[in-house]
Design a protein around this motif. Structure first.
Motif, mmCIF file in Angstrom:
data_model
loop_
_atom_site.group_PDB
_atom_site.id
_atom_site.type_symbol
_atom_site.label_atom_id
_atom_site.label_comp_id
_atom_site.label_asym_id
_atom_site.label_seq_id
_atom_site.Cartn_x
_atom_site.Cartn_y
_atom_site.Cartn_z
ATOM 1 N N UNK A 51 -45.229 -25.284 -1.492
ATOM 2 C CA UNK A 51 -43.971 -24.803 -0.951
ATOM 3 C C UNK A 51 -44.007 -23.273 -0.909
ATOM 4 N N UNK A 52 -44.079 -22.715 0.290
ATOM 5 C CA UNK A 52 -44.190 -21.265 0.465
ATOM 6 C C UNK A 52 -42.951 -20.530 -0.040
ATOM 7 N N UNK A 53 -41.750 -21.082 0.210
ATOM 8 C CA UNK A 53 -40.517 -20.412 -0.225
ATOM 9 C C UNK A 53 -40.481 -20.248 -1.748
ATOM 10 N N UNK A 54 -40.803 -21.308 -2.470
ATOM 11 C CA UNK A 54 -40.794 -21.257 -3.937
ATOM 12 C C UNK A 54 -41.867 -20.292 -4.428
ATOM 13 N N UNK A 55 -43.005 -20.259 -3.754
ATOM 14 C CA UNK A 55 -44.076 -19.325 -4.105
ATOM 15 C C UNK A 55 -43.598 -17.882 -3.950
ATOM 16 N N UNK A 56 -42.937 -17.584 -2.833
ATOM 17 C CA UNK A 56 -42.421 -16.227 -2.599
ATOM 18 C C UNK A 56 -41.315 -15.865 -3.588
ATOM 19 N N UNK A 57 -40.496 -16.837 -3.942
ATOM 20 C CA UNK A 57 -39.449 -16.607 -4.929
ATOM 21 C C UNK A 57 -40.069 -16.238 -6.282
ATOM 22 N N UNK A 58 -41.114 -16.949 -6.668
ATOM 23 C CA UNK A 58 -41.826 -16.628 -7.910
ATOM 24 C C UNK A 58 -42.432 -15.236 -7.857
ATOM 25 N N UNK A 59 -43.009 -14.895 -6.709
ATOM 26 C CA UNK A 59 -43.569 -13.555 -6.533
ATOM 27 C C UNK A 59 -42.505 -12.482 -6.625
ATOM 28 N N UNK A 63 -42.366 -9.369 -9.162
ATOM 29 C CA UNK A 63 -42.229 -8.016 -8.607
ATOM 30 C C UNK A 63 -41.059 -7.273 -9.254
ATOM 31 N N UNK A 64 -39.953 -7.957 -9.484
ATOM 32 C CA UNK A 64 -38.802 -7.329 -10.147
ATOM 33 C C UNK A 64 -39.187 -6.860 -11.542
ATOM 34 N N UNK A 65 -39.891 -7.705 -12.294
ATOM 35 C CA UNK A 65 -40.332 -7.324 -13.643
ATOM 36 C C UNK A 65 -41.247 -6.111 -13.573
ATOM 37 N N UNK A 66 -42.186 -6.129 -12.647
ATOM 38 C CA UNK A 66 -43.133 -5.024 -12.489
ATOM 39 C C UNK A 66 -42.396 -3.724 -12.178
ATOM 40 N N UNK A 68 -39.234 -2.969 -12.747
ATOM 41 C CA UNK A 68 -38.431 -2.541 -13.899
ATOM 42 C C UNK A 68 -39.274 -1.746 -14.885
ATOM 43 N N UNK A 69 -40.504 -2.185 -15.105
ATOM 44 C CA UNK A 69 -41.366 -1.517 -16.078
ATOM 45 C C UNK A 69 -41.886 -0.188 -15.546
ATOM 46 N N UNK A 70 -42.392 -0.174 -14.329
ATOM 47 C CA UNK A 70 -43.076 1.038 -13.853
ATOM 48 C C UNK A 70 -42.151 2.105 -13.286
ATOM 49 N N UNK A 71 -40.897 1.769 -12.994
ATOM 50 C CA UNK A 71 -40.017 2.783 -12.400
ATOM 51 C C UNK A 71 -38.988 3.331 -13.375
ATOM 52 N N UNK A 72 -39.081 2.973 -14.639
ATOM 53 C CA UNK A 72 -38.184 3.523 -15.647
ATOM 54 C C UNK A 72 -38.978 4.459 -16.543
ATOM 55 N N UNK A 73 -38.504 5.675 -16.685
ATOM 56 C CA UNK A 73 -39.172 6.679 -17.519
ATOM 57 C C UNK A 73 -38.150 7.280 -18.479
ATOM 58 N N UNK A 74 -38.610 7.615 -19.670
ATOM 59 C CA UNK A 74 -37.766 8.259 -20.673
ATOM 60 C C UNK A 74 -38.640 9.207 -21.469
ATOM 61 N N UNK A 75 -38.166 10.420 -21.665
ATOM 62 C CA UNK A 75 -38.925 11.392 -22.458
ATOM 63 C C UNK A 75 -37.985 12.440 -23.026
#
Length: 163
Positions: A51-59, A63-66, A68-75
């Protein structure tokens, strides 16, 4: 560190002359466990069911997790506390070191288990800036408090020399 190669560091690009980073923090991958879990589950389910739709939803979840991690910076630098969120819609928080009143850590049960939490920087005038999902928040708070104590001690010593 993976995101630092893809997205140039906002903090490093925006340092003033003679400004140095004292301590950096990043978002914990473990704080994104639900996005990663459901993303992986959807992808595996889609591969079995073709199922392509479910595959894209998982992706999308991964992507959201990725992001969230790489675009937040604190220093904390020798002059400011700086935080940045977002990729397309950017939000930044910058607070001069001498305007920081306190730094607190909020952790739920999952955050305590996986060692992540929100750092809340409180400035003079009652302004507060929560920065969520930070890895090792107690360690970051300890390093910031140590720097602020040293900064205050140095300020007091400078005032005594002027007298």
């Amino acid at each position: 560190q993976i995101g630092r190669f893809i997205v140039a560091s906002y903090i490093e690009q925006n340092l003033a002359k003679d400004e140095n980073i004292i301590c950096k923090a990043q978002v914990s991958w473990l704080s994104q466990v639900w996005y990663l879990f459901f993303g992986g589950l959807f992808i595996l389910s889609a591969l079995v069911g073709k199922n392509l739709f479910i595959f894209l939803l998982g992706g999308l979840f991964i992507l959201i997790a990725f992001l969230n991690v790489v675009t937040t910076e604190l220093a904390i630098t020798n002059r400011r506390v700086i935080a940045k969120f977002g990729l397309i819609q950017r939000q930044t928080i910058e607070l001069k070191v001498n305007k920081v009143e306190s730094l607190s850590v909020n952790q739920g049960i999952i955050g305590r288990v996986f060692n992540f939490g929100s750092i809340v920087v409180v400035g003079t005038g009652g302004s507060n800036a929560p920065i969520p999902y930070i890895a090792n928040p107690m360690n970051f708070r300890q390093q910031v408090n140590q720097f602020l104590d040293d900064y205050d001690d140095g300020k007091i010593a400078q005032q005594q020399h002027k007298i």
